[in-house]
Design a protein around this motif. Sequence first.
Motif, mmCIF file in Angstrom:
data_model
loop_
_atom_site.group_PDB
_atom_site.id
_atom_site.type_symbol
_atom_site.label_atom_id
_atom_site.label_comp_id
_atom_site.label_asym_id
_atom_site.label_seq_id
_atom_site.Cartn_x
_atom_site.Cartn_y
_atom_site.Cartn_z
ATOM 1 N N THR A 190 -6.458 2.001 -8.259
ATOM 2 C CA THR A 190 -6.990 1.255 -9.643
ATOM 3 C C THR A 190 -5.678 0.903 -10.386
ATOM 4 O O THR A 190 -5.704 -0.056 -11.336
ATOM 5 C CB THR A 190 -7.961 1.851 -10.321
ATOM 6 O OG1 THR A 190 -7.416 3.166 -10.842
ATOM 7 C CG2 THR A 190 -9.350 1.830 -9.575
ATOM 8 N N GLY A 191 -4.615 1.640 -10.017
ATOM 9 C CA GLY A 191 -3.275 1.477 -10.912
ATOM 10 C C GLY A 191 -3.679 2.057 -12.423
ATOM 11 O O GLY A 191 -2.682 1.506 -13.334
ATOM 12 N N ASN A 192 -4.540 2.651 -12.518
ATOM 13 C CA ASN A 192 -4.709 3.546 -13.721
ATOM 14 C C ASN A 192 -3.596 4.012 -14.165
ATOM 15 O O ASN A 192 -2.715 4.520 -13.836
ATOM 16 C CB ASN A 192 -5.804 4.675 -13.631
ATOM 17 C CG ASN A 192 -6.218 5.105 -15.052
ATOM 18 O OD1 ASN A 192 -5.640 5.404 -15.873
ATOM 19 N ND2 ASN A 192 -7.876 5.056 -15.378
ATOM 20 N N PHE A 241 -7.047 9.847 -5.931
ATOM 21 C CA PHE A 241 -7.101 8.355 -5.058
ATOM 22 C C PHE A 241 -7.491 7.262 -5.944
ATOM 23 O O PHE A 241 -6.839 6.096 -5.760
ATOM 24 C CB PHE A 241 -7.849 8.516 -3.818
ATOM 25 C CG PHE A 241 -7.269 9.554 -2.794
ATOM 26 C CD1 PHE A 241 -6.061 9.508 -2.392
ATOM 27 C CD2 PHE A 241 -8.031 10.489 -2.182
ATOM 28 C CE1 PHE A 241 -5.378 10.082 -1.408
ATOM 29 C CE2 PHE A 241 -7.609 11.424 -1.293
ATOM 30 C CZ PHE A 241 -6.169 10.946 -0.702
ATOM 31 N N LEU A 242 -8.361 7.434 -6.665
ATOM 32 C CA LEU A 242 -8.784 6.527 -7.593
ATOM 33 C C LEU A 242 -8.030 5.998 -8.484
ATOM 34 O O LEU A 242 -7.579 4.661 -8.701
ATOM 35 C CB LEU A 242 -10.102 6.878 -8.286
ATOM 36 C CG LEU A 242 -10.879 5.958 -9.075
ATOM 37 C CD1 LEU A 242 -11.655 4.882 -8.383
ATOM 38 C CD2 LEU A 242 -11.922 6.633 -9.855
ATOM 39 N N ASP A 301 2.253 9.523 -13.308
ATOM 40 C CA ASP A 301 2.970 10.702 -12.934
ATOM 41 C C ASP A 301 2.882 10.684 -11.208
ATOM 42 O O ASP A 301 3.559 11.408 -10.702
ATOM 43 C CB ASP A 301 2.630 11.909 -13.367
ATOM 44 C CG ASP A 301 2.924 11.983 -14.811
ATOM 45 O OD1 ASP A 301 4.066 11.270 -15.387
ATOM 46 O OD2 ASP A 301 2.321 12.700 -15.750
ATOM 47 N N PHE A 302 1.822 10.053 -10.716
ATOM 48 C CA PHE A 302 1.748 10.239 -9.268
ATOM 49 C C PHE A 302 2.513 8.912 -8.407
ATOM 50 O O PHE A 302 1.921 8.728 -7.406
ATOM 51 C CB PHE A 302 0.286 10.296 -8.970
ATOM 52 C CG PHE A 302 -0.549 11.397 -9.738
ATOM 53 C CD1 PHE A 302 0.020 12.625 -9.558
ATOM 54 C CD2 PHE A 302 -1.455 11.095 -10.520
ATOM 55 C CE1 PHE A 302 -0.500 13.667 -10.402
ATOM 56 C CE2 PHE A 302 -2.156 12.237 -11.351
ATOM 57 C CZ PHE A 302 -1.650 13.392 -11.028
ATOM 58 N N PRO A 326 0.609 -1.343 0.034
ATOM 59 C CA PRO A 326 -0.018 0.162 -0.031
ATOM 60 C C PRO A 326 0.859 1.296 0.045
ATOM 61 O O PRO A 326 2.024 1.415 0.381
ATOM 62 C CB PRO A 326 -0.860 -0.227 1.306
ATOM 63 C CG PRO A 326 -0.773 -1.509 1.698
ATOM 64 C CD PRO A 326 0.632 -1.864 1.029
ATOM 65 N N VAL A 327 0.371 2.297 -0.451
ATOM 66 C CA VAL A 327 1.111 3.629 -0.518
ATOM 67 C C VAL A 327 0.691 4.324 0.884
ATOM 68 O O VAL A 327 -0.626 4.292 1.239
ATOM 69 C CB VAL A 327 0.402 4.632 -1.621
ATOM 70 C CG1 VAL A 327 1.206 5.866 -1.629
ATOM 71 C CG2 VAL A 327 0.560 3.880 -2.911
#
Length: 267
Positions: free
Chosen positions: A243-245, A238-239, A250-251, A146-147
């Motif tokens: 989700t690993g989108n 956060f989403l 970049d985040f 987790p982050v």
Amino acid sequence: MDNLEVREKCLQLTKKFGFVPRAVVWDFICPKGRTARYKHWRELQKSPLFSPYILGSGFPEYLILSQKGRSLVGMDALTEVPTVYLEHDEIVMRFFLLLQDMGFLEQSWSEGELRMDRVLAIKSLGDGVLAKLPDLLFDLKMEGTPVRYALEIERTRKSQGRYQTMRRAYQRADNVDVLLFGVVEERIEELIQREIEEAGLEFYGKDIGFFDLAEFRDKELHATLRIAGKEISLRDYFLAVVTGNSASADFRRHGVRAELREVSSAS
């Protein structure tokens, strides 16, 4: 939601933060509607598990745990907070509940919980000095490690010395991946940014984000987050992380740090 469910949620929230505000109960916990809201609040007030927050003339819109309530949820429950921190801590509480309602939280610790357990705080932050504890420390649910986020609510401007202390604390906090600051004015953001940039905190691999408290009050997680040179709503940010989108690339500079933490925890 029946009275028992409302009471249980309020017990856990009060254990974590030391108090529960009527406004939070109405906005997040009990059923909507004026009649239902007042009914559930009156039931909480009459419950032997809660006591009114009393200081001077009293604050009937806040409840704390009674001795019986603390015995039920655990004597490690937080006691009431000073009046001056009620508004500040309610903002933290709302941030926590919004993430919880979206199902994003893996685990979290309030400042009070970290303060009560030094071993937990050292392990969670990765800082053996603990000169500064975050208002909220939390992990997001996601595949892999987790982050870990540290939330700071800045409602007043502080001295540069206070910002230096905070910066040094987070430089040592090896387990924190991202720092989020809710600020009441642009000048506070500028002062924190300057301290961070001059100290080179970015070299430690942490991302730094800012959002306006006035906008958060009105729009909640739809408020704009300024992070990694971009602007995105807190919710969408956060989403994307959870989700690993691919749009979140970049985040996601925390990747190497998270892997290192995972190895460190296993050793």
